[in-house]
Design an enzyme around this catalytic site. Sequence first.
Site, short mmCIF file in Angstrom:
data_model
loop_
_atom_site.label_atom_id
_atom_site.label_comp_id
_atom_site.label_asym_id
_atom_site.label_seq_id
_atom_site.Cartn_x
_atom_site.Cartn_y
_atom_site.Cartn_z
CE LYS A 177 36.31 -18.96 24.28
NZ LYS A 177 37.63 -19.50 24.66
CD GLU A 180 39.59 -23.38 25.11
OE1 GLU A 180 39.39 -22.36 24.43
OE2 GLU A 180 38.81 -24.34 25.12
N GLY A 230 36.25 -20.55 14.18
CA GLY A 230 36.67 -21.81 14.81
C GLY A 230 36.18 -22.98 13.99
N GLY A 231 36.05 -24.13 14.65
CA GLY A 231 35.69 -25.35 13.95
C GLY A 231 34.18 -25.46 13.70
N GLY A 235 31.02 -24.13 15.89
CA GLY A 235 30.24 -23.10 15.19
C GLY A 235 28.75 -23.41 15.18
CD GLU A 252 34.88 -15.74 8.22
OE1 GLU A 252 35.52 -16.54 7.54
OE2 GLU A 252 34.17 -14.85 7.73
CB CYS A 291 40.81 -21.62 8.24
SG CYS A 291 41.32 -19.95 7.85
CD GLU A 391 39.49 -27.36 9.30
OE1 GLU A 391 38.77 -27.46 10.31
OE2 GLU A 391 39.78 -26.27 8.77
P1 NAD Z 1 37.30 -24.51 18.12
O1 NAD Z 1 35.99 -24.52 17.45
O2 NAD Z 1 37.69 -25.66 18.95
O3 NAD Z 1 37.44 -23.24 19.08
C1 NAD Z 1 37.26 -21.91 18.59
C2 NAD Z 1 36.83 -21.03 19.73
O4 NAD Z 1 35.51 -21.41 20.12
C3 NAD Z 1 37.68 -21.16 20.98
O5 NAD Z 1 37.80 -19.89 21.58
C4 NAD Z 1 36.87 -22.10 21.85
O6 NAD Z 1 37.13 -21.96 23.22
C5 NAD Z 1 35.46 -21.65 21.52
N1 NAD Z 1 34.40 -22.63 21.77
C6 NAD Z 1 34.50 -23.98 21.84
N2 NAD Z 1 33.28 -24.52 22.10
C7 NAD Z 1 32.41 -23.49 22.17
C8 NAD Z 1 31.00 -23.40 22.41
N3 NAD Z 1 30.24 -24.47 22.63
N4 NAD Z 1 30.42 -22.19 22.40
C9 NAD Z 1 31.16 -21.07 22.15
N5 NAD Z 1 32.50 -21.10 21.96
C10 NAD Z 1 33.12 -22.29 21.95
O7 NAD Z 1 38.38 -24.22 16.97
P2 NAD Z 1 39.95 -24.22 17.12
O8 NAD Z 1 40.38 -25.65 17.22
O9 NAD Z 1 40.37 -23.24 18.15
O10 NAD Z 1 40.38 -23.61 15.71
C11 NAD Z 1 40.54 -24.35 14.58
C12 NAD Z 1 39.35 -24.18 13.67
O11 NAD Z 1 39.17 -22.81 13.34
C13 NAD Z 1 39.54 -24.88 12.35
O12 NAD Z 1 38.37 -25.55 12.00
C14 NAD Z 1 39.82 -23.74 11.39
O13 NAD Z 1 39.51 -24.05 10.04
C15 NAD Z 1 38.98 -22.67 11.94
N6 NAD Z 1 39.44 -21.36 11.47
C16 NAD Z 1 38.70 -20.71 10.53
C17 NAD Z 1 39.14 -19.49 10.04
C18 NAD Z 1 38.39 -18.76 8.96
O14 NAD Z 1 38.73 -17.62 8.68
N7 NAD Z 1 37.37 -19.33 8.36
C19 NAD Z 1 40.32 -18.94 10.54
C20 NAD Z 1 41.03 -19.62 11.51
C21 NAD Z 1 40.57 -20.83 11.97
#
Ligand code: NAD
Length: 497
Positions: A177, A180, A230-231, A235, A252, A291, A391
């Site tokens: 997934k 979006e 993700g965030g 997470g 991650e 990140c 962040e």
């Molecule tokens: P986000 O958490 O908003 O979204 C990440 C993904 O999770 C998206 O596909 C989103 O649709 C999905 N998502 C959102 N809510 C969810 C839920 N309740 N259940 C399951 N999935 C859900 O993050 P973002 O804004 O897309 O990305 C930025 C974040 O990602 C930053 O915090 C960044 O540090 C982190 N990041 C970490 C790494 C790493 O390697 N550690 C790499 C890239 C980005």
Amino acid sequence: MSAQQTIHVGGEWRSAASGATREIIDPADATVFALVAEGGTEDTDAAVAAARRAFDEGEWPRTPVAERAALLRRVADLLQRNREALGALESRDAGKTLEEGRVDVDCVADAFRYFADLVMNESGGRVVDAGSDEIHSVVVHEPVGVCALITPWNYPLLQASWKIAPALAAGNTFVVKPSEITPLTTVELIHLLEEAGLPDGVANIVTGAGDPVGARLAEHPDVDLVSFTGGLSSGTKVMRAAADSVKKVALELGGKNPNVVFADACESDEDFDTAVDQALNAAFIHSGQVCSAGSRLIVEESLRERFIGELARRAEKIRLGRGTDHGVECGPLVSPQQLAKTEEYVASALAEGAVLRAGGRRPEGEGYEGYFYRPTVLDQCHREMRVVREEVFGPVLTVETFRTEDEAVALANDTEYGLAGAVWTADPGRARRVAGRLRHGTVWINDFHPYLPQAEWGGFGKSGIGRELGPSGLAEYREAKHIYQNLAPRPVRWFAG
Ligand code: NAD
């Protein structure tokens, strides 16, 4: 513009069951440039069922490792062949420069090749000495099963591939997934996997929102592992949702990454220029939406004014614009939400006493209709400020200072995250001492940002659980199994009757 069939289930491309679509926005000018299917729970369940069938009944988990590795290498070749188109699509979707888009494709191809080599070079199971010639004991590693792979918007193709390549190398099936906001290159990657000859049902994709699609994947009883990038807030939701079915969880998450500069790293003009240049790169590449962005500059007090003065001067000269335009060094932020969040952090920092040395505003004029924000340097920062602790994920660099090595280490570790950090010094002993004391998953000495597919990537603390890349990145997608064979069975006579 017609709605794309961007959901792939059991080898078939489809629209969403509900017929819903989502507009994909070009962040450089805020216009719609693509439509994708907006998947929901029904689409997610269908994708998981297809992946489950392909795992339980299909050939992929039992395909000889040499064939799996050969497929991964074909994918790498296809990625390289489509480098220009994929790089340009990533640039438009995520707002990064074209060159960054191209480099991402190269890194992704490298990851596919690395995992192909890794599985080919393994020696198979590990024989365990059970202390008897009558026992044969071996530990083997098997695919974990159906994997749910959830990825963010900043490095869409790269983050998806760091999961997809090891998942396939280990013999799993998956549902991915993508974010979006930036789903387009992941959809293209699934097309390339098909072209490379992956059997139907092994690779499935559902485009759609975090909730319901990601949330359903995280809780689904037929998913064996969820790997999420993700965030922090999403997470923790994923981890909670995964708890009921006790699935394996890999996270991650974010970072608040220190870049520690000792004065001895800048004794010659050339070394000073290098350290300033790399501090700019650490903080502002991809407009800070990285990140591992070096968003906290921790500089020795005696170097402070000279370093920040030059850094701020050069930050003001960074050329913003559409990522595909010639000479552009930084693209826009990805969305109006990300722009508003960045503005809000800068306003709160200034209200808390930070001193603005560069940026702190949107650029004006023609060509900046999208979500642009000037690279921003905030001086006089301290740990009580939200902008230092949280962040931002935008082009905002905070500056703190230290007088002693202990103070530098304490500041660098003063974060709930622990993804990455750097130390700049000409003293090799100090470099190793500080690197050893930093509580971060990656530590750079006299550098910032490089990573290697052979070396683990991931975080301490709230930066996550588990590792991607390297041998541990493959191990995430496997279960260890101990097979104990008794070659001369006899009764144990524990029970007399
Ligand atoms: P986000 O958490 O908003 O979204 C990440 C993904 O999770 C998206 O596909 C989103 O649709 C999905 N998502 C959102 N809510 C969810 C839920 N309740 N259940 C399951 N999935 C859900 O993050 P973002 O804004 O897309 O990305 C930025 C974040 O990602 C930053 O915090 C960044 O540090 C982190 N990041 C970490 C790494 C790493 O390697 N550690 C790499 C890239 C980005």
